[in-house]
Design an enzyme around this catalytic site. Structure first.
Site, short mmCIF file in Angstrom:
data_model
loop_
_atom_site.label_atom_id
_atom_site.label_comp_id
_atom_site.label_asym_id
_atom_site.label_seq_id
_atom_site.Cartn_x
_atom_site.Cartn_y
_atom_site.Cartn_z
N ASN A 46 0.96 -0.95 -0.33
CA ASN A 46 0.01 0.01 0.14
C ASN A 46 1.20 1.20 0.09
OD1 ASN A 46 -1.99 -1.31 0.33
ND2 ASN A 46 -2.51 -1.85 2.61
N SER A 179 -11.03 -0.33 -0.71
CA SER A 179 -9.94 -1.33 -0.42
C SER A 179 -9.64 -2.71 -1.37
CB SER A 179 -9.14 -1.43 1.02
OG SER A 179 -10.05 -2.86 1.45
N ASP A 204 -14.06 6.88 5.01
CA ASP A 204 -13.36 6.20 5.05
C ASP A 204 -12.45 6.36 4.03
OD1 ASP A 204 -11.16 4.43 4.68
OD2 ASP A 204 -11.54 3.19 6.52
C1 PLP Z 1 -6.06 -0.48 5.87
C2 PLP Z 1 -7.11 0.23 6.48
C3 PLP Z 1 -7.91 1.28 7.42
C4 PLP Z 1 -6.52 0.87 8.44
O1 PLP Z 1 -5.16 1.58 8.48
P1 PLP Z 1 -3.96 1.11 9.42
O2 PLP Z 1 -3.20 2.80 9.65
O3 PLP Z 1 -3.87 0.33 8.60
O4 PLP Z 1 -4.58 0.79 10.62
C5 PLP Z 1 -9.31 1.42 7.81
N1 PLP Z 1 -10.19 1.50 6.44
C6 PLP Z 1 -9.33 1.06 5.09
C7 PLP Z 1 -10.84 1.43 4.02
C8 PLP Z 1 -8.40 0.30 5.32
O5 PLP Z 1 -7.82 0.20 3.66
#
Ligand code: PLP
Length: 385
Positions: A46, A179, A204
Site C-alpha cells: 500500500n 480497499s 474512510d
Molecule cells: C488499512 C485500512 C484501515 C486501517 O488503517 P491502518 O492505519 O492500517 O490501521 C482502515 N480502513 C481501510 C479502508 C483500510 O484499508
C-alpha cells in the site's frame, strides 16, 4: 485433557477450505521485494507513492526522533501530546480542508474510536456492504443498529434511510476508494441522501489520501464535500508510507472525541519519529504537486490491458486493481503461478471478500516502472488463463 485441542481442529478446518494464512518475512523496499533471497515484483504493497523509504521522509523521521525521543511517554490527554502531534494535526486539517484533525494510533483505532463516540445503543448506522473490518468493529463496539446497503447503491441506501426509525441519531458510512475492489463510492449522491434524512456522514479515505484529489487531499475534497461530510477518516500508513490514523472534522467534533473516544484516550500517543515521517511525507507530496495523478494514469493503462485480454477487473477506477477469479483454490493457484514467475500478488479470499469472489488484488505504486508494468501485465494475463 489438552485445553488447546480445539485450536488444532479450528486450524485444520481453515486448511481444508484453503483459508489458512501464514506470516512470511519480507525484505527490501519499493516495487521489488525479497523473500528467501529471491526478488519479486511487489503488487501487494500500500506504499502507493513509494514514500516508506523516501530519503526526505526518513530524514524527517530521524530529526523528530533526535529532537523528541523515542516515545510519547503517555496517552495524549496525560502528557503524550507533544509539539509534533500539534504540527501534524494542523497539517492534516489544512490538507483535508477541515477546521480540525485528530491523530490516532492507527486507522483501525481511529475507526473504532470515532464510530463508538458518534453513535450508541439507540442509534442507527447505515454502511456500504463492503466497508473495512475496522468500521464493522467500530459499529459493533457502539452497539448501534447496523444496516448494510448494497455496494455503491444510493437507491438502496435511501430505502434503508426511509425505514429508519425517527428516534436516535443516524450515521451513514462508506469508503471513498474501496480497499479490495478499487472502485469509487458515489459520494455526492450518498452525502445528499444523508443530508435529506438528517444523518451524519463518515468517509474512510484510507486508499484515497495522498493519491486522489488536489495535492492528495482525497475524494471528499475533489468533490468539494468538506462542508457536508462530518468525518473524513484517513491513515498515515498507506500512501504516506508510515503508521497511524487520523480524522479531519469540525473543532467541536474533535473536542468530543478527545473526551469520548476510548481508542484515543486509553492508549499512548504516536512516537515522535512516526509523527515526523508523516510530516515528511506530507511535505514531499506538497512539493511534488499531484504525484497521485501519475500513479492513476499508469493504473489506467495497466487496467485497460488486462480488460482487453478478457479479465474481470470489476469496477476498479484506482491504483487498486482486482482480478476476479471466484474460487479460493483457483485464486491461490494463480498467485502461486505468478510467484514462480517473480510476481507477488495477494490472493484475497473470504472473509476479507464475500464468498465466491476470491481474487488477485494488484496494487500499483510509483515504484513500478512502466516497463515493469508492461511485463507484469503479460504474465498476469497468462497466469489467469
Ligand atoms: C488499512 C485500512 C484501515 C486501517 O488503517 P491502518 O492505519 O492500517 O490501521 C482502515 N480502513 C481501510 C479502508 C483500510 O484499508
Amino acid at each position: 485433557m489438552n485445553s488447546e485441542e480445539w485450536i488444532d481442529e479450528e486450524l485444520a478446518r481453515l486448511g481444508q477450505k484453503w483459508l489458512k494464512r501464514r506470516l512470511l518475512v519480507f525484505g527490501g523496499a519499493g516495487g521489488k521485494i525479497k523473500i528467501d533471497g529471491r526478488t519479486f515484483l511487489n503488487f501487494s504493497s500500500n506504499d502507493y507513492l513509494g514514500l516508506s523509504h523516501h530519503p526526505e521522509v526518513v530524514s524527517a523521521s530521524r530529526r523528530y526522533l533526535e529532537s523528541y525521543g523515542c516515545g510519547a511517554t503517555a496517552s495524549r490527554l496525560v502528557t503524550g501530546t507533544l509539539p509534533p502531534h500539534v504540527e501534524l494535526e494542523g497539517a492534516l486539517a489544512a490538507l483535508k480542508g477541515y477546521g480540525a484533525a485528530l491523530v490516532f494510533g492507527s486507522g483501525f483505532l481511529a475507526n473504532t474510536g470515532i464510530i463508538s463516540s458518534l453513535v450508541g445503543r439507540c442509534d442507527h448506522v447505515l454502511g456500504d456492504k463492503l466497508v473495512h473490518a475496522s468500521i464493522i468493529d467500530g459499529i459493533a463496539l457502539s452497539r448501534a443498529t447496523f444496516k448494510r446497503f448494497r455496494h455503491n447503491d444510493p437507491e438502496h441506501l435511501e430505502t434503508l434511510l426511509k425505514q429508519c426509525p425517527t428516534s436516535g441519531r443516524k450515521l451513514v458510512v462508506t469508503e471513498s476508494v474501496f480497499s479490495m475492489d478499487g472502485d469509487i463510492a458515489p459520494l455526492p449522491e450518498i452525502v445528499s441522501l444523508a443530508a435529506r434524512y438528517g444523518a451524519m456522514t463518515m468517509v474512510d479515505e484510507a486508499h484515497a489520501t495522498g493519491v486522489f484529489g488536489p495535492g492528495g487531499a482525497g475524494l471528499i475534497r475533489e468533490y468539494g464535500l468538506e462542508d457536508r461530510v462530518n468525518v473524513s477518516m484517513g491513515t498515515l500508513s498507506k500512501a504516506l508510507g508510515g503508521y497511524g490514523g487520523f480524522i479531519a472534522c469540525s473543532v467541536a467534533l474533535r473536542e468530543l472525541l478527545v473526551n469520548r473516544a476510548r481508542a484515543f484516550i486509553y492508549t499512548t500517543g504516536l512516537p515522535p519519529s512516526v509523527v515526523g515521517s508523516a510530516l515528511g511525507a506530507l511535505s514531499v507530496i506538497e512539493k511534488a504537486g499531484n504525484p497521485g495523478t501519475r500513479l492513476l494514469d499508469r493504473a489506467a493503462v495497466f487496467r485497460k490491458r488486462l480488460e482487453a485480454a478478457g479479465l474481470d477487473v470489476l469496477n476498479s477506477k484506482s491504483q487498486i486493481i482486482p482480478v476476479l477469479l471466484g474460487d479460493n483454490g483457483r485464486a491461490l493457484a494463480t498467485a502461486e503461478r505468478l510467484k514462480s514467475r517473480g510476481i507477488l500478488a495477494a490472493a484475497i479470499r473470504p472473509p476479507t471478500v464475500p464468498e465466491g469472489t476470491a481474487r488477485l488484488r494488484l496494487s500499483l505504486t510509483l515504484d513500478h516502472g512502466e516497463d515493469d508494468l508492461e511485463w507484469a501485465a503479460g504474465e498476469i494475463i497468462e497466469a489467469c488463463r
